[in-house]
Design an enzyme around this catalytic site. Structure first.
Site, PDB file in Angstrom:
ATOM      1  N   LYS A 294       0.838  -1.188   0.000  1.00 35.85           N
ATOM      2  CA  LYS A 294       0.000   0.000   0.000  1.00 35.85           C
ATOM      3  C   LYS A 294       0.882   1.250   0.000  1.00 35.85           C
ATOM      4  O   LYS A 294       1.837   1.344   0.757  1.00 35.85           O
ATOM      5  CB  LYS A 294      -0.918  -0.003   1.228  1.00 35.85           C
ATOM      6  CG  LYS A 294      -2.029   1.025   1.169  1.00 35.85           C
ATOM      7  CD  LYS A 294      -3.030   0.808   2.299  1.00 35.85           C
ATOM      8  CE  LYS A 294      -4.187   1.784   2.180  1.00 35.85           C
ATOM      9  NZ  LYS A 294      -5.200   1.584   3.229  1.00 35.85           N
ATOM     10  N   GLU A 388     -19.636  -6.627  10.216  1.00 32.32           N
ATOM     11  CA  GLU A 388     -20.555  -5.867  11.063  1.00 32.32           C
ATOM     12  C   GLU A 388     -21.605  -6.750  11.725  1.00 32.32           C
ATOM     13  O   GLU A 388     -21.961  -6.549  12.896  1.00 32.32           O
ATOM     14  CB  GLU A 388     -21.234  -4.770  10.234  1.00 32.32           C
ATOM     15  CG  GLU A 388     -20.309  -3.666   9.757  1.00 32.32           C
ATOM     16  CD  GLU A 388     -19.605  -3.983   8.454  1.00 32.32           C
ATOM     17  OE1 GLU A 388     -18.834  -3.134   7.978  1.00 32.32           O
ATOM     18  OE2 GLU A 388     -19.821  -5.100   7.917  1.00 32.32           O
ATOM     19  N   ARG A 416     -25.592  -2.637   7.659  1.00 34.72           N
ATOM     20  CA  ARG A 416     -25.267  -3.989   7.221  1.00 34.72           C
ATOM     21  C   ARG A 416     -25.605  -5.032   8.296  1.00 34.72           C
ATOM     22  O   ARG A 416     -25.601  -6.233   8.011  1.00 34.72           O
ATOM     23  CB  ARG A 416     -23.782  -4.087   6.859  1.00 34.72           C
ATOM     24  CG  ARG A 416     -23.295  -2.957   5.967  1.00 34.72           C
ATOM     25  CD  ARG A 416     -21.886  -3.195   5.481  1.00 34.72           C
ATOM     26  NE  ARG A 416     -21.898  -4.006   4.270  1.00 34.72           N
ATOM     27  CZ  ARG A 416     -20.797  -4.492   3.701  1.00 34.72           C
ATOM     28  NH1 ARG A 416     -19.615  -4.273   4.249  1.00 34.72           N
ATOM     29  NH2 ARG A 416     -20.878  -5.203   2.595  1.00 34.72           N
TER      30      ARG A 416
END
Length: 652
Positions: A294, A388, A416
């Site tokens: 990244k 979640e 969610r």
């Protein structure tokens, strides 16, 4: 030949020379480029990405990490006829630059500009609108099956990160695809942020073998022969799986029914191109595991990938700027805390007082202000990854057996876990506290991230207590109050800083369901829910109105509403939530049930998804400035059709 881009030490403030990227933007096909030209394109793309994000701000760490992958995908696959689905979309900026939007990158995440995520209405190359995690494999599988049903010869690729693949939805799709066996490719972009992997020469050697045309031909041919001799086929299959299991983390995916290749170096562009070319025409579910870094190519982002996940706009120095004189030492202006920091401080203070407190978050430790809590109370901190639903039910299980869970979650992500919110917590009336961050209008992230619906979807659930503080201190005291409540309770607060209220160290429980009159007036009562109290007070001054900090959406202060109805003919409700079903609806429903005749005007988010822009621009679009509130509250005033306002008459 391996290619690695040079390292950039700083973000350029002057547009860099990118001749090959300019040619691609002018219409030259990526599919026709040579290996050397692809390497040059990667350099150009990385340089321009750094420059453009410096001009606009936005996510760029993930994009830097997939420069080579993005080029390889568009080189090998016939996009947009072939489908590429990006998971979440933070990594899609290079994709946007290469697909006709290079000249508009400076508008990224600004009002009427480019979206920060792939968006179907923006480009035919954006095959699926994303923003929330772990959706790409399901969507790509749907596309692959649709092509198969219609007899269309189309390749479909899902690109998913090592964080997003931790989501349960991703594994549901992996399991289903392993059974149905659509023709599709999943690329796992493992940027070393979540999943570990085996490294070394042996792993690379076997990855090259498994991705070679020779191996693939032998593998597919052997199937036809050995399947006729079941014992020999079983032995060959087990031997292959055990070899892979020794040198690569692919056994799990093989067991789910995927042909696994990898891990390979995601910054080795020639190897990426060769591997994708070999895998492009394979039938059935294919899985390519690449390892990237990244922030690749920008040294500060490589060293701090979390801190450089996104950046703000960088102002370039003006050509005629003169050296500034030595500044006179001045007392630094105090920096206001963000609401997430208010929550983080409260969580630590509360944990010191109560050893039953546990903190739970679905991969939002930094964003939710839990870093200090995780450091000080590691045995009571649970980051469940992007899951979640699991976060909410984990909290329910803990609450069943004596713990006091606090779930820190963004408003948009709590959506969610709505079934778990109702079924596992509320029905059983369990003692779970929800700290709901990014509630209301959140700015540049667009419709996938606005916290526009939580008041509507929470207030309809029995057993729930729902609070909306108006400032930082009220947020701290309300969190304490919700925590003391022996049942499910939620406190919702916005992104960013508040008005700068003095935050008291002491924690005092507030009366649940009791509002506070902050200005006394006549005829008009402005009922404020949440952090728009300053706008409500400004409007109240101009109108000579009563202004109430309602604090609680559920339960409402019904006694105060009855009292106000005797001296006020007009009610104006103010909230950063959808008008439909929100706090204003709760007021209207109560007055109607009591047979109280009054005009009720509701200010909030109108019945449309909120497009990206600054928070101030979004409030103005939805009629939430003080001036717009004044116009809405005054009877017989024409309303601007572009404002998001609703007004109703409540009759007995």
């Amino acid at each position: 030949m391996r290619y690695y881009s040079p390292m950039f030490a700083e973000i350029p403030t002057v547009r860099p020379a990118t001749p090959l990227l300019d040619a691609v933007d002018a219409g030259r096909s990526i599919r026709d480029l040579s290996e050397e030209e692809l390497n040059q394109l990667a350099h150009d793309l990385r340089a321009y990405l750094l420059y453009s994000v410096g001009q606009s701000g936005g996510h760029f760490g993930a994009g830097l990490g997939v420069v080579e992958l993005t080029i390889a995908l568009h080189h090998i696959f016939n996009t947009p006829d072939d489908r590429i689905v990006w998971d979440v979309g933070h990594q899609a900026y290079p994709h946007k630059i290469l697909t006709g939007r290079m000249q508009r990158m400076h508008t990224m995440r600004q009002a009427d500009g480019l979206s920060g995520f792939p968006k179907r209405s923006e480009s035919e190359y954006d095959t699926f609108g994303v923003g929330h995690s772990s959706t790409s494999i399901s969507a790509a599988m749907g596309m692959a099956l649709a092509a198969e049903k219609q007899g269309i010869d189309r390749r479909v690729v899902a690109v998913i990160g090592d964080g997003a693949i931790t989501g349960g939805m991703a594994f549901e799709a992996l399991a289903h695809a392993g059974d149905v066996r659509p023709n599709m490719l999943v690329v796992l972009n493992d940027n070393q942020m979540s999943i570990g992997y085996n490294t070394g020469g042996l792993a690379t050697y076997f990855a090259k073998i498994w991705a070679s045309k020779t191996y693939i031909t032998m593998r597919e041919g052997s199937k036809k022969v050995l399947k006729k001799m079941r014992p020999a086929w079983d032995l060959a299959k087990r031997t292959e799986e055990h070899m892979k299991g020794m040198v690569a983390p692919g056994t799990l995916f093989e067991e789910l029914g995927w042909h696994y290749i990898g891990p390979i170096d995601g910054h080795d562009l020639p190897q990426l191109v060769q591997t994708l070319e070999n895998m492009r025409d394979l039938k059935g579910p294919q899985f390519l595991h690449i390892c990237t870094r990244k922030g690749r190519g920008y040294e500060p982002a490589e060293q701090d990938p979390v801190g450089f996940h996104a950046i703000n706009k960088i102002e370039a120095p003006k050509a005629d700027d003169k050296p500034a004189p030595m500044p006179v030492p001045a007392k630094p202006k105090p920096k206001l805390p963000k609401y997430q920091d208010v929550f983080g401080r409260w969580l630590c203070d509360m944990a010191e007082k109560d050893d039953k407190l546990v903190g739970i978050t679905p991969a939002m430790c930094e964003g939710s202000g839990m870093v200090e809590f995780a450091r000080r109370f590691p045995d009571r901190f649970y980051d469940v990854a992007i899951a979640e639903q699991h976060a909410v039910t984990l909290a329910a299980g803990m609450a069943c057996d004596g713990m006091k869970p606090v779930v820190a979650i963004y408003s948009t992500f709590l959506q969610r876990a709505y079934d778990q919110f109702i079924h596992d917590v509320a029905i059983q009336n369990l003692d779970v506290t929800y700290a709901i961050d990014r509630a209301g209008l959140v700015g540049q992230d667009g419709p996938t991230h606005q916290g526009a619906f939580d008041l509507s979807y929470m207030r309809c659930i029995p057993n729930m207590v729902v609070g909306a503080p108006s400032d930082e201190n009220e947020c701290r005291q309300m969190l304490y109050t919700a925590y003391q409540h022996p049942g499910p309770a939620a406190v919702r607060y916005p992104r960013g800083t508040g008005p700068g209220a003095l935050i008291e160290d002491d924690m005092t429980a507030m009366p649940i369901g009791k509002a506070v009159v902050v200005r006394t007036g006549t005829d008009i009562a402005i009922l404020n829910f949440g952090t728009l109290l300053r706008e409500a007070l400004e409007a109240g001054e101009q109108l000579g109105a009563t202004v109430v900090d309602m604090r609680w959406v559920k339960p409402l202060d019904e006694a105060l509403l009855r009292e106000l109805s005797s001296g006020h003919k007009v009610f104006l409700t103010v909230e950063e939530n959808a008008i439909a079903g929100g706090a204003g609806s709760a007021v209207s429903e109560f007055l109607d049930s009591e047979g109280i005749v009054a005009a009720v005007h509701r200010a909030g988010i109108r019945d449309q998804f909120v497009e990206h822009g600054s928070q101030g621009q979004q409030r103005e679009r939805h009629g939430l400035t003080a001036e717009q509130l004044v116009r809405l509250a005054r009877p017989n005033t024409d309303q601007d059709e572009t404002e998001s306002v609703a007004s109703i008459r409540v009759q007995a």
